[in-house]
Design a protein around this motif. Structure first.
Motif, short mmCIF file in Angstrom:
data_model
loop_
_atom_site.label_atom_id
_atom_site.label_comp_id
_atom_site.label_asym_id
_atom_site.label_seq_id
_atom_site.Cartn_x
_atom_site.Cartn_y
_atom_site.Cartn_z
N ILE A 8 0.76 -1.34 0.05
CA ILE A 8 0.15 0.04 -0.06
C ILE A 8 1.03 1.21 -0.02
O ILE A 8 0.72 2.33 -0.65
CB ILE A 8 -0.89 -0.05 1.31
N VAL A 9 1.86 1.21 0.88
CA VAL A 9 2.73 2.40 0.88
C VAL A 9 3.49 2.69 -0.23
O VAL A 9 3.69 3.69 -0.89
CB VAL A 9 3.68 2.25 1.99
N GLY A 10 3.97 1.39 -0.68
CA GLY A 10 5.17 1.56 -1.94
C GLY A 10 4.41 1.63 -3.36
O GLY A 10 5.17 1.87 -4.33
N LEU A 11 3.26 1.21 -3.48
CA LEU A 11 2.69 1.10 -4.94
C LEU A 11 1.61 1.65 -5.25
O LEU A 11 1.30 2.21 -6.48
CB LEU A 11 2.56 -0.54 -5.12
N THR A 12 0.44 2.33 -4.11
CA THR A 12 -0.80 2.78 -4.38
C THR A 12 -0.70 4.22 -4.36
O THR A 12 -1.69 4.94 -4.95
CB THR A 12 -1.70 2.33 -3.41
N ASP A 13 0.48 4.88 -4.10
CA ASP A 13 0.51 6.41 -4.10
C ASP A 13 0.47 6.85 -5.64
O ASP A 13 1.26 6.34 -6.44
CB ASP A 13 1.85 6.83 -3.40
N GLN A 14 -0.37 7.70 -5.63
CA GLN A 14 -0.81 8.09 -7.11
C GLN A 14 0.24 8.85 -7.69
O GLN A 14 0.37 9.21 -8.88
CB GLN A 14 -2.33 9.01 -6.99
N SER A 15 0.89 9.57 -6.82
CA SER A 15 1.96 10.53 -7.06
C SER A 15 3.34 10.00 -7.73
O SER A 15 4.35 10.35 -8.26
CB SER A 15 2.38 11.57 -6.09
N LEU A 16 3.21 8.41 -7.41
CA LEU A 16 4.75 7.76 -7.95
C LEU A 16 4.73 7.73 -9.37
O LEU A 16 3.87 7.75 -10.08
CB LEU A 16 4.63 6.34 -7.44
N SER A 17 5.92 8.07 -9.88
CA SER A 17 6.37 7.64 -11.27
C SER A 17 6.10 6.20 -11.68
O SER A 17 6.29 5.33 -10.74
CB SER A 17 7.54 8.32 -11.72
N ASN A 18 6.03 5.99 -12.75
CA ASN A 18 5.95 4.55 -13.25
C ASN A 18 7.12 3.76 -12.95
O ASN A 18 7.19 2.60 -12.65
CB ASN A 18 5.58 4.31 -14.69
N ASP A 19 8.25 4.53 -13.05
CA ASP A 19 9.31 3.87 -12.92
C ASP A 19 9.74 3.55 -11.50
O ASP A 19 10.05 2.14 -10.81
CB ASP A 19 10.66 4.65 -13.19
N THR A 20 9.42 4.63 -10.62
CA THR A 20 9.54 4.29 -9.18
C THR A 20 8.57 3.01 -8.71
O THR A 20 9.02 2.18 -7.83
CB THR A 20 9.31 5.48 -8.13
N ARG A 21 7.40 3.07 -9.15
CA ARG A 21 6.56 2.10 -8.81
C ARG A 21 7.01 0.62 -9.13
O ARG A 21 6.92 -0.33 -8.34
CB ARG A 21 5.14 2.22 -9.46
N ARG A 22 7.45 0.60 -10.22
CA ARG A 22 8.08 -0.63 -10.89
C ARG A 22 9.28 -1.26 -10.19
O ARG A 22 9.47 -2.34 -9.52
CB ARG A 22 8.59 -0.57 -12.18
N GLN A 23 10.10 -0.01 -9.58
CA GLN A 23 11.34 -0.44 -8.79
C GLN A 23 10.86 -1.01 -7.37
O GLN A 23 11.45 -1.93 -6.96
CB GLN A 23 12.24 0.80 -8.47
N ASN A 24 9.81 -0.18 -7.12
CA ASN A 24 9.27 -0.70 -5.53
C ASN A 24 8.78 -2.11 -5.64
O ASN A 24 8.88 -2.98 -4.70
CB ASN A 24 8.15 0.39 -5.19
N PHE A 25 8.18 -2.46 -6.81
CA PHE A 25 7.45 -3.76 -7.10
C PHE A 25 8.70 -4.76 -6.88
O PHE A 25 8.35 -5.84 -6.35
CB PHE A 25 6.79 -3.63 -8.30
#
Lengths: 261, 215
Positions: free
Chosen positions: B58-75
């Motif tokens: 929830i913390v690392g992936l659902t934040d709407q402000s994340l860039s796609n790259d960051t979200r992928r890295q968190n994933f």
């Protein structure tokens, strides 16, 4: 009806073949058996083209145009049409309670639910549950047999194709439609709505699968097998440990040992 | 014993996908008191591992402000921490993992993570108040199966079963099953079909993955 006779014969013939391998455990296929793969891939391609030209645009249109209450009503209607078949197959699987539920749902929804467009039975706490003859065969231990991609209908296997034929001939509506124009119209309408509803409800998943997969055909084949396994063991408990895929367990153990070294 | 954790919408689906991967995880800093009486040596129960994963997702992936790259890295980071990625990489190759070198296997494992992140990380973007409910766990042979549900406002709940195994003293996820569909088995069936079509060459699959993730 020649088609009906032909289907009955086909169903009978494949059934006699299939029952030869029946056992007492519900069938759970653990790997894909696809000796017809070259033909299947061709049919898969043709289906994709037809889908792209007809069903997919129709489903997209339906998604964007139809308000949610209409979609809900259509889904209820389509489900209601299938209740007699659900009831029969629940009975055949030795589950009279479930059969009674389906009969009750059919009566309530067809009458006070106005031809099934309102799922009033669900409001009374009688949940929808679908059973087809393919599942009935699976329930008695008959495996899927070779994977078959049916024209227009898509993924299936020998067992479930026979099941479709049996469900077709055992559906009272298909018989009724021979003698009544009203029922015939209802039947044809229900086929169209069934197709629309089915395509609409899988829109997102199939889009996604198509985009993400490397071999869409193989991914679909695997998902079909697993989904039928779940339906046969009456998926309320998906992947209940006692039905765990044995070959997968062995593979995991292999992979685990290798990783540990 | 049910715990409710608010999770964004498609998280469940994503999480299940994430379930395909695991790597070296640090376990152990979350000392959750588990009420399970199972005799486990692990520092925390399988159920707690899933709960922690859910809250981190929830913390690392659902934040709407994340860039796609960051979200992928968190994933990818979540996969590394919670999934037995080396086991999963071998599993999805079926018997073919034996035919390639350790190097090729590592290369494949990296590509697999990128591939899964590409396919699934973006789904967490649309998270919108759905709930992820962790249920009970069941022991079966070497593995622990944790039941959970993804509760949606507009439709029946989606059942997700997590398959975990103990590595050393911690639980790692080795498979995720959504409504009876195992992500690991689906991926294995698809990947081995690709390899088979190419005369048993794992490199053909690797090339395909490379093209998909644009590397």
């Amino acid at each position: 009806m020649k088609l009906r006779t032909l289907l009955s014969l086909c169903a009978g013939a494949s059934l006699s073949m299939l029952t030869a391998c029946a056992s007492t455990q519900p069938a759970q296929d653990t790997s894909d058996y696809d000796p017809l793969e070259p033909v299947n891939r061709v049919v898969h391609g043709v289906n994709g083209a037809v889908d792209f030209m007809v069903l997919y645009p129709a489903a997209m249109w339906y998604r964007d145009i139809a308000p949610q209450p209409v979609k809900t009503a259509v889904r209820s209607f389509v489900r209601n049409i299938g209740e007699p078949v659900n009831a029969l197959n629940s009975l055949l699987q030795g589950d009279p309670d479930q059969a009674a539920n389906s009969v009750q749902r059919f009566i309530m929804n067809t009458t006070i639910g106005f031809l099934g467009f309102n799922d009033v039975a669900a409001d009374f706490g009688i949940a929808y549950h679908s059973e087809d003859f393919g599942q009935t065969l699976g329930h008695y231990g008959i495996g899927g047999g070779p994977y078959i991609v049916l024209p227009l209908l898509g993924p299936s296997n020998l067992r479930d194709t026979a099941g479709i034929a049996v469900d077709y001939v055992s559906n009272p509506l298909t018989w009724g439609s021979r003698n009544s124009e009203t029922l015939d119209t209802l039947y044809l309408g229900s086929l169209a709505l069934t197709a629309l509803n089915a395509r609409y409800s899988t829109l997102n998943q199939l889009n996604e699968l198509q985009q993400t997969s490397i071999d869409y055909y193989a991914a679909l084949r695997s998902l079909y097998r697993q989904q039928r396994n779940a339906a046969i063991r009456n998926g309320a408990e998906p992947s209940a440990p006692e039905f765990e895929d044995e070959s997968a367990s062995a593979d995991f153990d292999d992979a685990f040992e290798a990783a540990a070294n | 014993m049910k715990s409710r954790i608010a999770i964004p919408a498609l998280a469940a689906a994503i999480v299940s996908v994430t379930g395909l991967m695991a790597g070296p995880a640090f376990a152990g800093n979350a000392t959750s008191a588990s009420s399970h009486t199972v005799e486990v040596a692990a520092s925390r129960s399988a159920t707690d591992v899933i709960k922690t994963l859910a809250s981190e997702a929830i913390v690392g992936l659902t934040d709407q402000s994340l860039s796609n790259d960051t979200r992928r890295q968190n994933f990818v980071a979540l996969m590394d921490r919670y999934f037995a990625m080396d086991v999963i990489s071998r599993f999805v190759l079926g018997r073919y993992w034996r035919s390639i070198s350790e190097e090729e296997l590592n290369e494949f494992a990296d590509l697999l993570q990128d591939y899964l992140a590409l396919n699934y990380a973006s789904q967490f973007k649309d998270f919108n108040g759905e709930q992820f409910v962790v249920g009970d766990e069941k022991q079966q042979n070497k593995d622990t199966f944790v039941n959970s549900q993804f509760v949606r406002p507009d439709g029946p709940p989606v059942s997700i079963v997590w398959r975990l195994r103990e590595f050393g003293d911690e639980y790692k996820i080795i498979d995720v099953t959504v409504e009876g569909l195992s992500m690991g088995i689906t991926q294995r069936d698809e990947f081995t079909a690709v390899i088979q079509k190419n005369g048993g060459e794992v490199s053909a699959l690797t090339e395909n993955l490379r093209a998909k993730v644009g590397k």
